[in-house]
Design a protein around this motif. Structure first.
Motif, mmCIF file in Angstrom:
data_model
loop_
_atom_site.group_PDB
_atom_site.id
_atom_site.type_symbol
_atom_site.label_atom_id
_atom_site.label_comp_id
_atom_site.label_asym_id
_atom_site.label_seq_id
_atom_site.Cartn_x
_atom_site.Cartn_y
_atom_site.Cartn_z
ATOM 1 N N ASP A 73 0.807 -1.220 0.000
ATOM 2 C CA ASP A 73 0.000 0.000 0.000
ATOM 3 C C ASP A 73 0.841 1.272 0.000
ATOM 4 O OD1 ASP A 73 -2.406 -1.535 0.147
ATOM 5 O OD2 ASP A 73 -2.139 -1.709 2.314
ATOM 6 N N VAL A 74 1.969 1.269 0.694
ATOM 7 C CA VAL A 74 2.830 2.455 0.807
ATOM 8 C C VAL A 74 4.290 2.008 0.806
ATOM 9 C CG1 VAL A 74 3.535 4.389 2.301
ATOM 10 C CG2 VAL A 74 1.128 3.733 2.192
ATOM 11 N N TYR A 82 6.744 1.507 5.225
ATOM 12 C CA TYR A 82 6.250 0.471 4.316
ATOM 13 C C TYR A 82 4.953 -0.073 4.904
ATOM 14 C CZ TYR A 82 6.299 -4.013 1.760
ATOM 15 O OH TYR A 82 5.989 -5.095 0.971
ATOM 16 N N SER A 83 3.874 -0.019 4.126
ATOM 17 C CA SER A 83 2.582 -0.527 4.598
ATOM 18 C C SER A 83 2.041 -1.551 3.622
ATOM 19 C CB SER A 83 1.568 0.610 4.741
ATOM 20 O OG SER A 83 1.962 1.514 5.738
ATOM 21 N N ALA A 99 -6.458 -7.310 8.081
ATOM 22 C CA ALA A 99 -5.194 -7.049 8.763
ATOM 23 C C ALA A 99 -4.348 -6.127 7.894
ATOM 24 C CB ALA A 99 -4.442 -8.342 9.043
ATOM 25 N N GLN A 100 -3.959 -4.994 8.448
ATOM 26 C CA GLN A 100 -3.082 -4.041 7.774
ATOM 27 C C GLN A 100 -1.848 -3.834 8.647
ATOM 28 O OE1 GLN A 100 -6.405 -2.778 8.605
ATOM 29 N NE2 GLN A 100 -7.150 -3.783 6.769
ATOM 30 N N PHE A 101 -0.691 -3.728 7.978
ATOM 31 C CA PHE A 101 0.578 -3.624 8.681
ATOM 32 C C PHE A 101 1.353 -2.398 8.216
ATOM 33 C CE2 PHE A 101 -0.702 -7.992 8.357
ATOM 34 C CZ PHE A 101 -0.436 -8.530 9.593
ATOM 35 N N THR A 102 2.083 -1.787 9.143
ATOM 36 C CA THR A 102 2.986 -0.696 8.807
ATOM 37 C C THR A 102 4.317 -0.952 9.495
ATOM 38 O OG1 THR A 102 1.175 0.889 8.610
ATOM 39 C CG2 THR A 102 3.382 1.804 8.928
ATOM 40 N N CYS A 119 0.319 -3.546 13.575
ATOM 41 C CA CYS A 119 -0.729 -4.331 12.923
ATOM 42 C C CYS A 119 -2.081 -3.844 13.425
ATOM 43 C CB CYS A 119 -0.571 -5.821 13.234
ATOM 44 S SG CYS A 119 -1.946 -6.824 12.635
ATOM 45 N N ASN A 120 -2.914 -3.391 12.497
ATOM 46 C CA ASN A 120 -4.301 -3.056 12.796
ATOM 47 C C ASN A 120 -5.160 -4.179 12.232
ATOM 48 O OD1 ASN A 120 -4.036 -0.344 13.969
ATOM 49 N ND2 ASN A 120 -3.175 0.130 11.978
#
Length: 161
Positions: A73-74, A82-83, A99-102, A119-120
């Motif tokens: 994503d980023v 970095y996402s 689950a989204q990670f950054t 982690c969201n």
């Protein structure tokens, strides 16, 4: 459904840009340095930039799942952020709805880095958030990071570009 966030911050003696280059740009590092866990990484779309889709395949018995697909994503080279989002496999459909990670690499006062991995997630309806499982996940991710960090430290000529 339970929404949650897990944050892991780890300090390192390695300079931020070197860690970024290893953790984000060397897509084969995890498979090469932790073969007991990761059987390989393959790009299904793209080459690592925003919108790329990669599949990480795990070894039998290493985890409760055989693979996970991630969408990038980023990729912020300047801020070292970095996402990515899990889009298939892993815990999706078993325990998690999303689950989204950054990953963020920041300079540490006096040298070195602070690596933040956030982690969201949203659990599936009826799946409780288990604190013990979250703590075990944090410990596993920290141990994986330390193995990759050790490789970077042991190879001082790598990841300087």
């Amino acid at each position: 459904m339970v929404a949650g966030t897990v944050t892991i911050e780890t300090e390192s003696i390695v300079a931020p840009k070197r860690l970024w280059n290893a953790l984000v740009k060397d897509h084969d590092l995890i498979a090469r340095e932790i073969p007991e866990l990761c059987a390989g990484v393959k790009f299904l779309e793209g080459k690592g930039g925003v919108g790329s889709i990669k599949q990480i395949n795990f070894t039998p018995g290493a985890t409760e799942f055989s693979y996970v697909k991630e969408r990038v994503d980023v990729v912020d080279e300047e801020k070292l952020i970095y996402s990515y989002t899990d889009i298939e496999g892993g815990e999706l459909g078993k325990n998690l709805a999303s689950a989204q990670f950054t990953l963020k690499v920041s300079p540490k006062a006096g040298g070195g880095s602070v690596v933040s991995h956030i982690c969201n997630f949203d659990t599936l309806p009826g799946v409780p958030q288990e604190e013990g499982k979250l703590e075990a996940m944090k410990a596993q991710l920290t141990a994986l990071f330390k193995k990759m960090e050790a490789y970077v430290i042991a190879n001082p000529t790598l990841y300087n570009a």
